[in-house]
Design a protein around this motif. Structure first.
Motif, PDB file in Angstrom:
ATOM      1  N   ALA A  13     -60.977  60.796  18.759  1.00  0.00           N
ATOM      2  CA  ALA A  13     -60.810  59.863  17.646  1.00  0.00           C
ATOM      3  C   ALA A  13     -59.541  59.030  17.821  1.00  0.00           C
ATOM      4  N   VAL A  14     -58.474  59.644  18.335  1.00  0.00           N
ATOM      5  CA  VAL A  14     -57.244  58.893  18.598  1.00  0.00           C
ATOM      6  C   VAL A  14     -57.489  57.875  19.713  1.00  0.00           C
ATOM      7  N   GLY A  15     -58.269  58.255  20.717  1.00  0.00           N
ATOM      8  CA  GLY A  15     -58.624  57.301  21.775  1.00  0.00           C
ATOM      9  C   GLY A  15     -59.321  56.078  21.207  1.00  0.00           C
ATOM     10  N   LEU A  16     -60.224  56.297  20.262  1.00  0.00           N
ATOM     11  CA  LEU A  16     -60.903  55.171  19.621  1.00  0.00           C
ATOM     12  C   LEU A  16     -59.938  54.353  18.770  1.00  0.00           C
ATOM     13  N   THR A  17     -58.961  55.028  18.162  1.00  0.00           N
ATOM     14  CA  THR A  17     -57.942  54.321  17.389  1.00  0.00           C
ATOM     15  C   THR A  17     -57.137  53.404  18.316  1.00  0.00           C
ATOM     16  N   HIS A  18     -56.762  53.920  19.485  1.00  0.00           N
ATOM     17  CA  HIS A  18     -56.046  53.078  20.454  1.00  0.00           C
ATOM     18  C   HIS A  18     -56.907  51.884  20.874  1.00  0.00           C
ATOM     19  N   ALA A  19     -58.190  52.100  21.054  1.00  0.00           N
ATOM     20  CA  ALA A  19     -59.082  50.993  21.419  1.00  0.00           C
ATOM     21  C   ALA A  19     -59.094  49.939  20.312  1.00  0.00           C
ATOM     22  N   LEU A  46     -56.365  59.016  26.079  1.00  0.00           N
ATOM     23  CA  LEU A  46     -56.767  59.969  25.044  1.00  0.00           C
ATOM     24  C   LEU A  46     -58.246  60.324  25.137  1.00  0.00           C
ATOM     25  N   LEU A  47     -59.089  59.392  25.547  1.00  0.00           N
ATOM     26  CA  LEU A  47     -60.503  59.726  25.738  1.00  0.00           C
ATOM     27  C   LEU A  47     -60.667  60.763  26.848  1.00  0.00           C
ATOM     28  N   ARG A  48     -59.944  60.592  27.928  1.00  0.00           N
ATOM     29  CA  ARG A  48     -60.034  61.560  29.034  1.00  0.00           C
ATOM     30  C   ARG A  48     -59.412  62.907  28.661  1.00  0.00           C
ATOM     31  N   ARG A  49     -58.262  62.874  28.017  1.00  0.00           N
ATOM     32  CA  ARG A  49     -57.622  64.121  27.604  1.00  0.00           C
ATOM     33  C   ARG A  49     -58.497  64.862  26.593  1.00  0.00           C
ATOM     34  N   GLY A  50     -59.060  64.119  25.650  1.00  0.00           N
ATOM     35  CA  GLY A  50     -59.938  64.737  24.665  1.00  0.00           C
ATOM     36  C   GLY A  50     -61.168  65.342  25.310  1.00  0.00           C
ATOM     37  N   ALA A  51     -61.764  64.630  26.268  1.00  0.00           N
ATOM     38  CA  ALA A  51     -62.932  65.167  26.973  1.00  0.00           C
ATOM     39  C   ALA A  51     -62.572  66.465  27.676  1.00  0.00           C
ATOM     40  N   GLY A  52     -61.398  66.517  28.288  1.00  0.00           N
ATOM     41  CA  GLY A  52     -60.963  67.733  28.963  1.00  0.00           C
ATOM     42  C   GLY A  52     -60.824  68.902  28.004  1.00  0.00           C
ATOM     43  N   ASN A  53     -60.290  68.643  26.823  1.00  0.00           N
ATOM     44  CA  ASN A  53     -60.146  69.716  25.840  1.00  0.00           C
ATOM     45  C   ASN A  53     -61.496  70.139  25.267  1.00  0.00           C
TER      46      ASN A  53
END
Length: 157
Positions: A88-94, A105-112
């Motif tokens: 969600a933070v990745g989308l906020t950055h977008a 953040l999209l990649r880090r989130g996917a990893g988690n």
């Protein structure tokens, strides 16, 4: 210097209104409805509310809901909830035109989410689908694609 907003326990709060991307607006400006940081929803309700917010174009607010589940959930579920909040933070950055932050953040989130995939089924989270979506969005953004293209991820099956 202006005094910071504080809650009854003395924790810093920012009562300023915010825009759809979570950016603070000037005091007195009209903003979007805020998520109550002190209300932690049960997992199913957290997912439903986060999905509603993502679908409505409010990823910053979805992050607030998911963060509550992450910080209050059992230890073995924290990676999953943290990963969903990071997406969600990745989308906020977008939304904020921050290409580098979105991809990171999209990649880090996917990893988690991958790390927490073994517990995703407890709540019906489609870990495989969410990870595929995040990797695809990150790849598209990294390749110069539209930052806000496409639909948000489907969090549950």
């Amino acid at each position: 210097m202006t005094a910071r907003d504080r809650d009854d326990a003395g924790r810093a709060r920012n009562a300023r209104p915010r825009d759809a991307s979570g950016r603070p607006l000037p005091p007195g400006a009209a903003g979007v409805e805020r998520v109550d940081e002190d209300v932690v929803l049960p997992p199913g309700e957290s997912l439903a509310e986060a999905q509603r917010l993502l679908d409505g174009g409010f990823p910053f607010h979805a992050h607030e809901v998911l963060e509550g589940a992450w910080k209050s959930g059992p230890d073995d579920e924290r990676a999953l909830w943290q990963g969903l909040a990071q997406l969600a933070v990745g989308l906020t950055h977008a939304q904020r035109d921050n290409r580098r932050g979105a991809v990171s953040l999209l990649r880090r989130g996917a990893g988690n989410v991958v790390t927490g995939a073994s517990v995703a089924g407890r709540h019906g989270v489609d870990a495989e689908g969410v990870v595929a979506w995040a990797q695809s969005r990150a790849d598209a953004i990294e390749a110069g694609g539209d930052l806000v293209a496409g639909t948000p991820p489907r969090l549950v099956r």
